[in-house]
Design an enzyme around this catalytic site. Sequence first.
Site, short mmCIF file in Angstrom:
data_model
loop_
_atom_site.label_atom_id
_atom_site.label_comp_id
_atom_site.label_asym_id
_atom_site.label_seq_id
_atom_site.Cartn_x
_atom_site.Cartn_y
_atom_site.Cartn_z
N ASP A 89 49.59 48.04 47.14
CA ASP A 89 48.21 47.98 46.66
C ASP A 89 47.41 47.19 47.68
OD1 ASP A 89 49.64 48.96 44.47
OD2 ASP A 89 48.41 47.87 43.00
N LYS A 151 41.87 51.89 42.72
CA LYS A 151 42.15 50.85 41.73
C LYS A 151 40.92 49.98 41.56
CE LYS A 151 45.30 46.86 41.25
NZ LYS A 151 46.50 46.20 41.84
N LYS A 180 43.94 53.63 38.93
CA LYS A 180 44.63 52.50 38.32
C LYS A 180 43.61 51.48 37.83
CE LYS A 180 47.87 48.69 39.26
NZ LYS A 180 48.87 48.12 40.19
#
Length: 233
Positions: A89, A151, A180
């Site tokens: 990430d 995300k 996400k």
Amino acid sequence: MNIAKMIDHSLLRPELTTDDVRRGCEIAGSRQVASVCVRPSDVGIAKAELSGTGVLVGTVAGFPHGDTRTTIKVAETRELVEAGADEVDMVLHIGRLRSGDTAYVHDDIAAVVAAAQGRIVKVILENAYLTDDEKITGCRLAEQAGAHFVKTSTGFAPGGATLADIRLMRAAVSPPIKVKAAGGVRTLDTLLTLHEAGATRFGATATEAILDDHAARERGEHPTTAEVPAGGY
């Protein structure tokens, strides 16, 4: 619906001890979540603790501000992959996105995607600092650069995932790109509401509470749950 396989159990707080990380991995393994998301220095610990469980090891790059040089993000990503990370990430360069430097943002993401050598890359926008137009641009640049997820948040900014942002991000990218939600996903109701809006992965620290609630409902029990706020979480 397999709620557990939508959760990345988050172990990113700076004060966590190695024992805390091991306990978190034990929770992740026993609950069979999608992954743990650990600090870079904890990848080796998580890999050892989760061996044979099928739970993936995720970690972070350029975290939490996104403003390290691309060469550093690339070196970090390569080292994390060598240590056993299955997912990365990364935080995009928030300031460059806000400055309109789309080439820099794109190339920064693309370099990390290449360094990940086929591993899943999720791009954190940190929406609390962005306008809607900047969020859309960030999502589209992430897709163009080859990322697999967009995300919402690191969990360390003033705000986290909101229903409006999930809808916006889902609309900004093509169907193969996933969304996400992270930051404030603390209840099953919140997770389900955001899932309906288009999120398929959730960063959470309240993993056990969420899954216990889901199990209770599956048994026909109906615990009192908080109303989902209209404005966000």
